[in-house]
Design a protein around this motif. Structure first.
Motif, PDB file in Angstrom:
ATOM      1  N   GLU A  94      33.935  57.483  38.776  1.00 50.98           N
ATOM      2  CA  GLU A  94      35.379  57.545  38.344  1.00 50.98           C
ATOM      3  C   GLU A  94      35.789  58.752  37.755  1.00 50.98           C
ATOM      4  N   THR A 148      33.606  47.666  32.309  1.00 50.64           N
ATOM      5  CA  THR A 148      34.635  47.656  33.484  1.00 50.64           C
ATOM      6  C   THR A 148      35.909  48.072  33.296  1.00 50.64           C
ATOM      7  N   ASN A 166      39.419  47.095  35.899  1.00 52.49           N
ATOM      8  CA  ASN A 166      38.526  46.564  36.778  1.00 52.49           C
ATOM      9  C   ASN A 166      38.062  48.145  37.805  1.00 52.49           C
ATOM     10  N   ARG A 168      36.245  50.364  39.885  1.00 55.04           N
ATOM     11  CA  ARG A 168      35.789  50.216  40.755  1.00 55.04           C
ATOM     12  C   ARG A 168      33.877  50.406  41.229  1.00 55.04           C
ATOM     13  N   GLY A 170      31.751  49.852  38.717  1.00 51.11           N
ATOM     14  CA  GLY A 170      31.394  49.300  37.979  1.00 51.11           C
ATOM     15  C   GLY A 170      30.797  49.658  36.626  1.00 51.11           C
ATOM     16  N   SER A 171      30.119  49.049  35.799  1.00 49.74           N
ATOM     17  CA  SER A 171      29.641  49.203  34.506  1.00 49.74           C
ATOM     18  C   SER A 171      28.878  49.555  33.786  1.00 49.74           C
ATOM     19  N   SER A 203      36.699  41.141  34.464  1.00 51.06           N
ATOM     20  CA  SER A 203      37.858  42.036  34.969  1.00 51.06           C
ATOM     21  C   SER A 203      38.742  41.381  34.673  1.00 51.06           C
TER      22      SER A 203
END
Length: 370
Positions: A94, A148, A166, A168, A170-171, A203
């Motif tokens: 990210e 997220t 959200n 992208r 994920g977590s 999300s």
């Protein structure tokens, strides 16, 4: 007493590389620099790390949820600088950054996921924010990440400049660090872990328009110069993988296919994929297909070319951004369908900033997607 002294020593050792209040020292030797050559220096009265280009990652710790903070002094004219997180140590992470040269404009702050080394900001225009930066001062950037969800704060404000509902990637857990495109200084970098069990569940995703295409068949990637995209490909020589769109109906090709060169922006290679959609129509009819793409697209129906567009960054003028409209309101093509099976093929090419598409039919009367 010996046990107490050992405990104190252990705690001190576990926080090696930190300064006071969770600050990370740039002189700790715990930074992965790769081919970049950062320089530690004093700037505006603070110890800082100067990066000309690229990113550095902290090597001794990973994060799943947490608060990342840093002071940034980017190049005032061209600077783009910020934080990367949930980095897999390869090319997926990210990215959140500020653009001082865009002060006061709607894209002064941007978020994008990076898949296989490709930045995709043209595909995520909803994750941008306006901010006015004070000249010749440190800019404080803070990101609070839970599950997220991410909240972005600037200059010690208690009100978030941006909320990303959200993320992208994920977590998942991953590395974190700093990034710049055209030179920046960083100071007072901090990380405070948060308990993942307190993360919000689920999300918040905008409603998806009816009749959006939810999956596509995608070929391997090719260099553009190796393919005559105006000609019907030999379908039997291609392999196809059915790929789902995200919850909004967007297919980010970079999530599944790698470019030959992805991190040099306008100096990247031109790569393309064939994207296929097969339809069954119960009669001869014309159907309106709303269509968004990045960067360039040739669309063929049953072997005949019916559309070409170039949505590349700066393709139309120096200020043209080429962002896609996720409401699918601006581009459409009329498809003369024959009775029976119909094949839509898209030669989708990208150089930089986005590689994806989304589409929806005006209605599904008399047609079905195979």
């Amino acid at each position: 007493m010996k046990k107490l002294l050992f405990l104190i020593w252990a705690l001190a050792a576990s926080w090696a590389g930190f300064a006071n209040d969770n600050r990370f020292s740039f002189n700790s030797g715990n930074w992965e620099t790769g081919t970049t050559k950062p320089v530690v220096e004093n700037y505006l009265g603070q110890e800082s790390l100067y990066l000309e280009r690229g990113h550095v990652l902290y090597s001794n710790q990973e994060m799943q949820d947490g608060i990342l903070e840093v002071d940034i002094a980017p190049d005032p004219a061209r600077g783009m600088a910020g934080i990367v997180f949930r980095h897999d140590g390869k090319n997926n992470y990210e990215e959140l950054y500020i653009r001082q040269g865009k002060s006061g404009q709607p894209d002064a702050v941007q978020y994008t996921p990076v898949f296989n080394g490709s930045s995709s900001w043209q595909l995520y225009a909803e994750h941008q924010a306006k901010h006015v930066f004070r000249p010749n001062e440190w800019i404080h950037l803070k990101i609070e990440v839970q599950g997220t969800l991410a909240r972005v704060y600037l200059d010690h404000s208690d009100i978030p400049s941006m909320v990303i509902s959200n993320l992208r990637q994920g977590s998942k857990s991953g590395k974190f660090g700093l990034w710049t495109l055209n030179g920046a200084r960083f100071s007072n970098f901090r990380f405070t872990p948060l308990d993942p069990t307190t993360a919000p569940t689920g999300s918040i995703v905008p409603d998806v328009a009816a009749n959006v295409v939810k999956s596509w068949q995608v070929s391997p990637s090719f260099l553009v110069q190796d393919v005559q995209v105006e000609k019907w490909p030999k379908l039997h020589q291609l392999t196809w993988e059915t790929l789902p769109t995200d919850a909004q109906g967007l297919l980010n090709i970079a999530q599944y296919r790698s470019k030959r060169e992805a991190e040099a922006f306008e100096r990247n290679t031109d790569d393309m994929v064939w994207v296929k959609l097969e339809l069954q129509s119960d009669k001869e009819q014309v159907k309106k297909l709303y269509f968004e793409y990045s960067n360039k697209a040739h669309l063929l129906l049953n072997g005949a070319p019916v559309f070409f567009g170039d949505n590349s960054f700066r393709a139309k003028n120096g200020m043209y951004r080429g962002e896609i409209d996720k409401q699918l309101r601006t581009n459409a093509v009329y498809l003369p369908l024959k009775k029976g099976q119909n094949t839509i093929l898209v030669a989708l090419a990208s150089r930089a900033n986005g590689w994806g598409l989304m589409a929806r039919f005006e209605d599904m009367n008399g047609i079905s997607i195979k």
